[in-house]
Motif scaffolding. Structure first.
Motif, mmCIF file in Angstrom:
data_model
loop_
_atom_site.group_PDB
_atom_site.id
_atom_site.type_symbol
_atom_site.label_atom_id
_atom_site.label_comp_id
_atom_site.label_asym_id
_atom_site.label_seq_id
_atom_site.Cartn_x
_atom_site.Cartn_y
_atom_site.Cartn_z
ATOM 1 N N TRP A 61 0.872 -1.185 0.000
ATOM 2 C CA TRP A 61 0.000 0.000 0.000
ATOM 3 C C TRP A 61 0.906 1.231 0.000
ATOM 4 O O TRP A 61 1.627 1.473 0.978
ATOM 5 C CB TRP A 61 -0.865 -0.073 1.246
ATOM 6 C CG TRP A 61 -1.711 1.105 1.566
ATOM 7 C CD1 TRP A 61 -2.147 2.085 0.740
ATOM 8 C CD2 TRP A 61 -2.259 1.408 2.862
ATOM 9 N NE1 TRP A 61 -2.930 2.978 1.420
ATOM 10 C CE2 TRP A 61 -3.014 2.585 2.718
ATOM 11 C CE3 TRP A 61 -2.195 0.786 4.100
ATOM 12 C CZ2 TRP A 61 -3.683 3.170 3.787
ATOM 13 C CZ3 TRP A 61 -2.863 1.358 5.171
ATOM 14 C CH2 TRP A 61 -3.605 2.540 5.011
ATOM 15 N N THR A 62 0.917 1.978 -1.086
ATOM 16 C CA THR A 62 1.780 3.156 -1.173
ATOM 17 C C THR A 62 1.020 4.380 -0.670
ATOM 18 O O THR A 62 -0.037 4.729 -1.191
ATOM 19 C CB THR A 62 2.250 3.388 -2.625
ATOM 20 O OG1 THR A 62 1.116 3.556 -3.468
ATOM 21 C CG2 THR A 62 3.061 2.206 -3.116
ATOM 22 N N ARG A 63 1.591 4.990 0.328
ATOM 23 C CA ARG A 63 1.007 6.215 0.891
ATOM 24 C C ARG A 63 2.081 6.885 1.732
ATOM 25 O O ARG A 63 3.136 6.304 2.021
ATOM 26 C CB ARG A 63 -0.228 5.918 1.739
ATOM 27 C CG ARG A 63 0.038 5.027 2.931
ATOM 28 C CD ARG A 63 -1.088 5.049 3.941
ATOM 29 N NE ARG A 63 -1.205 6.332 4.606
ATOM 30 C CZ ARG A 63 -1.976 6.529 5.680
ATOM 31 N NH1 ARG A 63 -2.696 5.541 6.191
ATOM 32 N NH2 ARG A 63 -2.045 7.710 6.242
ATOM 33 N N LYS A 64 1.818 8.081 2.150
ATOM 34 C CA LYS A 64 2.811 8.818 2.926
ATOM 35 C C LYS A 64 2.967 8.208 4.320
ATOM 36 O O LYS A 64 2.068 7.523 4.835
ATOM 37 C CB LYS A 64 2.415 10.285 3.031
ATOM 38 C CG LYS A 64 1.143 10.529 3.829
ATOM 39 C CD LYS A 64 0.826 12.020 3.900
ATOM 40 C CE LYS A 64 -0.448 12.261 4.732
ATOM 41 N NZ LYS A 64 -0.775 13.699 4.823
ATOM 42 N N ALA A 65 4.107 8.464 4.906
ATOM 43 C CA ALA A 65 4.385 7.984 6.262
ATOM 44 C C ALA A 65 5.201 9.039 6.985
ATOM 45 O O ALA A 65 6.081 9.679 6.406
ATOM 46 C CB ALA A 65 5.142 6.655 6.227
ATOM 47 N N SER A 66 4.903 9.230 8.245
ATOM 48 C CA SER A 66 5.635 10.216 9.034
ATOM 49 C C SER A 66 6.951 9.627 9.537
ATOM 50 O O SER A 66 7.165 8.418 9.507
ATOM 51 C CB SER A 66 4.776 10.672 10.219
ATOM 52 O OG SER A 66 4.418 9.550 11.010
ATOM 53 N N ARG A 67 7.798 10.460 10.003
ATOM 54 C CA ARG A 67 9.066 10.023 10.603
ATOM 55 C C ARG A 67 8.772 9.176 11.831
ATOM 56 O O ARG A 67 7.920 9.529 12.641
ATOM 57 C CB ARG A 67 9.893 11.247 10.976
ATOM 58 C CG ARG A 67 11.233 10.921 11.601
ATOM 59 C CD ARG A 67 11.961 12.210 11.945
ATOM 60 N NE ARG A 67 13.241 11.950 12.594
ATOM 61 C CZ ARG A 67 14.058 12.876 13.058
ATOM 62 N NH1 ARG A 67 13.705 14.170 12.918
ATOM 63 N NH2 ARG A 67 15.188 12.559 13.628
ATOM 64 N N ASP A 68 9.461 8.054 11.956
ATOM 65 C CA ASP A 68 9.115 7.130 13.043
ATOM 66 C C ASP A 68 10.283 6.178 13.282
ATOM 67 O O ASP A 68 11.199 6.061 12.450
ATOM 68 C CB ASP A 68 7.860 6.325 12.668
ATOM 69 C CG ASP A 68 7.194 5.663 13.869
ATOM 70 O OD1 ASP A 68 7.671 5.869 15.005
ATOM 71 O OD2 ASP A 68 6.205 4.952 13.661
ATOM 72 N N THR A 69 10.254 5.519 14.428
ATOM 73 C CA THR A 69 11.162 4.406 14.687
ATOM 74 C C THR A 69 10.393 3.127 14.423
ATOM 75 O O THR A 69 9.434 2.816 15.128
ATOM 76 C CB THR A 69 11.697 4.425 16.133
ATOM 77 O OG1 THR A 69 12.413 5.638 16.353
ATOM 78 C CG2 THR A 69 12.623 3.240 16.372
#
Length: 558
Positions: free
Chosen positions: A63-71
């Motif tokens: 599923w291509t979508r945006k993602a926030s900065r995360d660990t």
């Protein structure tokens, strides 16, 4: 209702090198509605074996979508993932991607599930050896062309014979192509619907995993969601009861909300004025904790591996949800009920196990604790308490689980130290285990016992956290050691249902006599324990405070 896809999925392929590079960089993410990693080391080995043989390993759905900065936690890897506008969220293929990313990374090898190496002589994947072996190459080394060349430079004596084979395996892994479908979709519910259809109609997921996926909520709320898996983990961590399987946790949560635990779960939280998912999880966990504490502290069941039947804890959860603090009399009656129900088994109920939880949960009334307990007792009344069969020891069967509770009640001691085993010893020896097999030791060698006695319980003992050879166990029991002395040795024997005379048979090598006499003693202990816990000969009357006393009778008493 879920919407349709915004666009048709795009078909593409990725080689393994590209996939793991994206995973290590944090571009691949795992949605919170996905199940935890479930594969074993053997599953991971078979994956790589299929790759080098050129077998298909299935396609991915991303599923291509945006993602926030995360660990990002991916198996044993913790990845500092930057924000991305085109992150790839794994809808199908998580087990495969996690296995590839971990087994081919040096940090992933710290987890035994991913510790794979390639044996050049046997030409197969094996466990990574504890001591470096020139002919057994860890996968992170084999995957990296520079490292593999350095490996053979360091072990020059094997280069001429094995270098070509090793680089061939490296090339097969790196260039192996995996088909994938890319879906662009802003609505998470559509992806959850796809996930449900892919994993439910083929029966590939458990009921609890489907329930968790259908009720996962928004991606941004993942950290605050008390998921079923986390409930089981928290209870295990806090109470050392072992990890309750997800389906049992789900049934416990559902039982609090209604007696029919096998009901359709697809519309569980759709009714108006419903308490909602998070509240149901929290209240269910609290009630399940009280049920576990009751089992451990009053019913004599220290660990999930010794619970006779899983549906019994579901029933107890429903009762403790409505009546969180039963008085001492009702707790005593509940203890009797548990052991009578355990002895009766699911065959007591029409339809067996699938119907047992429903029948018993129906007896639990939200309004009255006394009616609930009396109803549970009446549901298992009329059965004579069975004796435990000690001639067949199988840790996945109810009779053996009940026997293990008998043994635990005898406060077994460590034959090396003489110290009584603690609950933590039992819990640590059974991490991720659903049976108590790893806490049980043979105390006589199987080959020394005639076939008719090999399955007998008398040939075994409950000794968690004891990593010694079977010959050492036998010698420790046969006579007092210098460390324990005679008194300490006798205490150890007594805690395991062994007399000094029986120990002398071990010393003399008379294993058959040892097993026969110990079997008689264990039978007596089991019968005494069941009689004490079930108390069939006593009246099951409610507390005296619940009886209404007539005024005239009261005056007469005064």
């Amino acid at each position: 209702m879920a919407t349709t896809l915004d666009s048709r999925p795009t078909a593409t392929t990725y080689d393994v090198e590209a996939l793991v590079t994206m995973a290590w960089s944090g571009r691949i993410r795992v949605p919170h509605f996905q199940r935890d990693f479930r594969w074993s080391w053997e599953d991971v080995r078979r994956l790589f074996d299929s790759i080098v043989k050129g077998y298909p390993i299935g396609s991915l759905l991303l599923w291509t979508r945006k993602a926030s900065r995360d660990t990002v936690q991916l198996g044993a890897l913790r990845i500092a993932a930057p924000a991305a506008s085109d992150a790839m969220w794994v809808v199908d293929g998580q087990q495969r991607l996690t296995s590839l990313a971990n087994a081919l990374h040096s940090d992933g090898q710290t987890d035994v599930k991913f510790a794979l190496a390639y044996d050049l002589v046997r030409e197969e994947f094996v466990r990574t050896p504890a001591v470096e072996n020139p002919l057994v190459i860890p996968l992170p080394v084999l995957f990296n062309l520079q490292q593999i060349l350095k490996w053979f430079a360091r072990y020059g004596e094997i280069s001429e014979r094995y270098l070509d084979e090793a680089t061939n395996i490296t090339r097969r892994i790196r260039q192996f192509e995996v088909p994938a479908y890319l879906v662009s979709q802003d609505n998470p519910s559509t992806l959850q619907d796809i996930f449900d259809r892919m994993n439910n109609y083929g029966k590939r997921l458990s009921r609890a995993e489907i329930f968790a996926a259908l009720n996962a909520g928004d991606e941004d709320q993942n950290d605050s969601l008390p998921a079923i898996e986390r409930i089981a983990e928290r209870i295990d961590l806090d109470l050392k009861f072992g990890k309750i399987d997800n389906d049992t946790v789900l049934n416990a949560i559902l039982a609090r909300r209604g007696p029919e635990v096998r009901r359709d779960i697809r519309s569980e939280f759709t009714k108006e004025n419903d308490e909602g998912r998070d509240a149901a999880y929290q209240a269910g966990e609290e009630a399940l904790r009280r049920a576990v504490s009751f089992l451990q502290n009053e019913a004599g069941v220290p660990h999930i591996a010794m619970l006779a039947y899983r549906y019994l804890i579901v029933v107890l959860t429903r009762l403790f949800a409505f009546h969180p603090q039963p008085d001492s009399r009702h707790r005593l009656l509940l203890r009797r009920w548990y052991w009578r129900a355990a002895a009766a088994g699911p065959e007591r109920f029409k339809g067996g196990t699938p119907n047992a939880a429903r029948v018993l949960c129906t007896q639990v009334s939200e309004a009255s604790l006394s009616d609930s307990v009396q109803g549970l007792l009446s549901a298992v009344s009329g059965d004579t308490l069975r004796t435990l069969d000690l001639s067949r020891f199988a840790t996945n069967e109810a009779a053996t689980k009940m026997l293990l509770c008998v043994w635990w009640a005898s406060s077994p001691r460590n034959p090396l130290s003489g110290e009584q085993y603690e609950l933590s010893d039992l819990s640590e020896s059974l991490i991720d285990q659903q049976t108590a097999r790893d806490a049980v030791r043979y105390i006589v060698q199987r080959r020394t016992v005639s076939p008719e006695y090999r399955k007998w319980a008398a040939a075994r003992a409950l000794m968690p956290q004891l990593d010694v050879d079977i010959n050492e166990i036998s010698s420790l029991l046969a006579g007092p050691s210098l460390d324990l002395g005679h008194h300490g040795w006798v205490e150890v024997l007594e805690s395991h249902g062994i007399t000094p005379d029986m120990a002398s048979y071990l010393e003399q090598g008379d294993v058959t006599r040892f097993v026969q006499e110990r079997n008689d003693l264990l039978k007596g202990r089991a019968a005494q324990f069941l009689s004490l816990m079930a108390e069939e000969e006593f009246e099951d009357t409610p507390p005296l405070a619940e009886f209404e006393v007539d005024d005239e009778v009261s005056d007469a008493i005064d």
